[in-house]
Design an enzyme around this catalytic site. Structure first.
Site, PDB file in Angstrom:
ATOM      1  N   SER A   1     -17.511  -5.916  17.752  1.00  0.00           N
ATOM      2  CA  SER A   1     -18.819  -6.485  17.448  1.00  0.00           C
ATOM      3  C   SER A   1     -19.492  -5.801  16.261  1.00  0.00           C
ATOM      4  CB  SER A   1     -19.730  -6.385  18.676  1.00  0.00           C
ATOM      5  OG  SER A   1     -21.027  -6.859  18.355  1.00  0.00           O
TER       6      SER A   1
ATOM      7  N   THR B   1     -21.906 -11.633  24.920  1.00  0.00           N
ATOM      8  CA  THR B   1     -20.830 -12.420  24.349  1.00  0.00           C
ATOM      9  C   THR B   1     -19.755 -12.632  25.414  1.00  0.00           C
ATOM     10  OG1 THR B   1     -19.354 -12.619  22.442  1.00  0.00           O
ATOM     11  CG2 THR B   1     -19.690 -10.389  23.317  1.00  0.00           C
TER      12      THR B   1
ATOM     13  N   LYS C   1     -21.593 -15.442  29.039  1.00  0.00           N
ATOM     14  CA  LYS C   1     -22.723 -16.335  28.760  1.00  0.00           C
ATOM     15  C   LYS C   1     -22.994 -17.337  29.870  1.00  0.00           C
ATOM     16  CE  LYS C   1     -22.219 -16.017  23.741  1.00  0.00           C
ATOM     17  NZ  LYS C   1     -22.061 -16.772  22.478  1.00  0.00           N
TER      18      LYS C   1
ATOM     19  N   ASP D   1     -27.576 -19.275  20.039  1.00  0.00           N
ATOM     20  CA  ASP D   1     -26.356 -19.659  19.334  1.00  0.00           C
ATOM     21  C   ASP D   1     -26.517 -20.969  18.574  1.00  0.00           C
ATOM     22  OD1 ASP D   1     -24.564 -17.523  19.917  1.00  0.00           O
ATOM     23  OD2 ASP D   1     -24.304 -18.293  21.947  1.00  0.00           O
TER      24      ASP D   1
ATOM     25  N   GLY E   1     -12.179 -26.972  20.077  1.00  0.00           N
ATOM     26  CA  GLY E   1     -12.462 -26.081  21.200  1.00  0.00           C
ATOM     27  C   GLY E   1     -13.624 -26.615  22.019  1.00  0.00           C
ATOM     28  N   ALA E   2     -13.589 -26.312  23.320  1.00  0.00           N
ATOM     29  CA  ALA E   2     -14.665 -26.745  24.212  1.00  0.00           C
ATOM     30  C   ALA E   2     -15.045 -25.615  25.164  1.00  0.00           C
ATOM     31  CB  ALA E   2     -14.244 -27.988  24.992  1.00  0.00           C
TER      32      ALA E   2
ATOM     33  N   TYR F   1     -15.729 -14.329  12.421  1.00  0.00           N
ATOM     34  CA  TYR F   1     -16.324 -13.894  11.158  1.00  0.00           C
ATOM     35  C   TYR F   1     -15.435 -13.040  10.285  1.00  0.00           C
ATOM     36  CZ  TYR F   1     -18.135 -10.279  14.467  1.00  0.00           C
ATOM     37  OH  TYR F   1     -18.286  -9.334  15.454  1.00  0.00           O
TER      38      TYR F   1
ATOM     39  N   GLY G   1     -17.798 -16.951  10.336  1.00  0.00           N
ATOM     40  CA  GLY G   1     -18.960 -16.978  11.211  1.00  0.00           C
ATOM     41  C   GLY G   1     -20.038 -15.946  10.954  1.00  0.00           C
TER      42      GLY G   1
END
Length: 281
Positions: free
Chosen positions: A14, A60, A64, A100, A125-126, A226, A245
């Protein structure tokens, strides 16, 4: 004294500590933001610790969704998507928020000058990242919010959430194995949101065959990871606008900072903190 944390499992990658501490320091508030690995099964116990020891938390993977069930209060947006990435703690009570969606929306505007109203959005993605943002983009006026996901049933569940929030939004779902349907959605999309975990590891494949990226196609690709990924490299080779990202992380973190402090977030300081900090610090 540490009063704010980012938690997850894994969490060592992170950049939030460097970014958030730069923001706090810029506002004369010291460096109160830390990092902690919390396993999924330990999240309820962490909440009890947070009630009396912390003022705010970023969450994260994998927390969530579970966090949305553990908070004392939840914002309407976070309740709607069933995802919480920010805890605001006062007087022993924990309020859950989701920043987000606004982070992604502001990032798209920042990197592509793209407003989402009237646009065709395609998620690859889901999972958690898509769940936390898709409903927000539907509410902000996206014309279509579509999904490519290996498990079509999971994508259909997320599409139903979008339709429940915005009944007239168009949603379609396809497996990447259904090349005709998936490529048709890709060809008409204004922006592709890469929201899978593929790319976190150096040897990860792209989420779909790179031959699907037609050179010069009028598509923007936003990868929620990212650091550079294979998808980002293939997009660049095909001449397709692509971004990682970083800006989403900065803008969702900025929204969290404002929720905690009531202050406007110092975005340039946060960008410097992101770039200068090392993962986990």
């Amino acid at each position: 004294m540490i009063k704010y944390l980012v938690i997850g499992d894994p969490i060592g990658h992170s950049r939030s500590p460097g970014m958030q501490n730069a923001a706090f320091e810029s506002c004369g508030l010291g460096r109160p933001y830390g990092i902690r690995r919390v396993a999924r099964e330990d999240l309820p116990a962490f909440f009890e610790f947070a009630r009396t020891h912390l003022s705010g938390v970023n969450l994260t993977v994998p927390h969530k969704t579970m966090a949305a069930e553990l908070v004392d209060e939840i914002s309407p947006g976070a309740k709607e998507c069933g995802s919480v990435n920010t805890l605001v703690i006062a007087d022993g009570r924990i309020r859950g928020e989701s920043t987000d969606g606004v982070g992604l929306e502001r990032a798209l505007l920042e990197v592509f000058r793209l407003g989402v109203s009237g646009k065709r959005i395609l998620f690859c993605g889901a999972g958690g990242a898509a769940r936390a943002t898709a409903v927000h983009l539907a509410r902000r006026g996206a014309r279509e919010v579509n999904f490519i996901n290996r498990t079509v049933e999971k994508a259909e569940t997320l599409a139903a959430l979008c339709r429940r929030a915005v009944p007239d939004v168009e949603c379609e779902c396809a497996s990447p194995r259904d090349e005709i349907a998936a490529r048709a959605m890709l060809e008409r999309a204004d922006v592709l949101i890469q929201a899978t975990s593929l790319g976190l590891k150096p040897d990860d494949p792209p989420p779909f065959p790179p031959t699907w990226l037609r050179p010069g196609m009028p598509l923007r690709i936003f990868d929620t990871i990212y650091h550079p990924t294979p998808l980002q490299r293939y997009a660049a080779a095909a001449g397709i606008a692509c971004a990682g990202g970083k800006e989403m992380l900065i803008h969702q973190g900025a929204a969290s900072f404002t929720l905690w402090t009531g202050l406007p977030a110092p975005l340039e300081a946060m960008r410097r903190g992101f770039e200068e900090g090392t993962p986990g610090q």
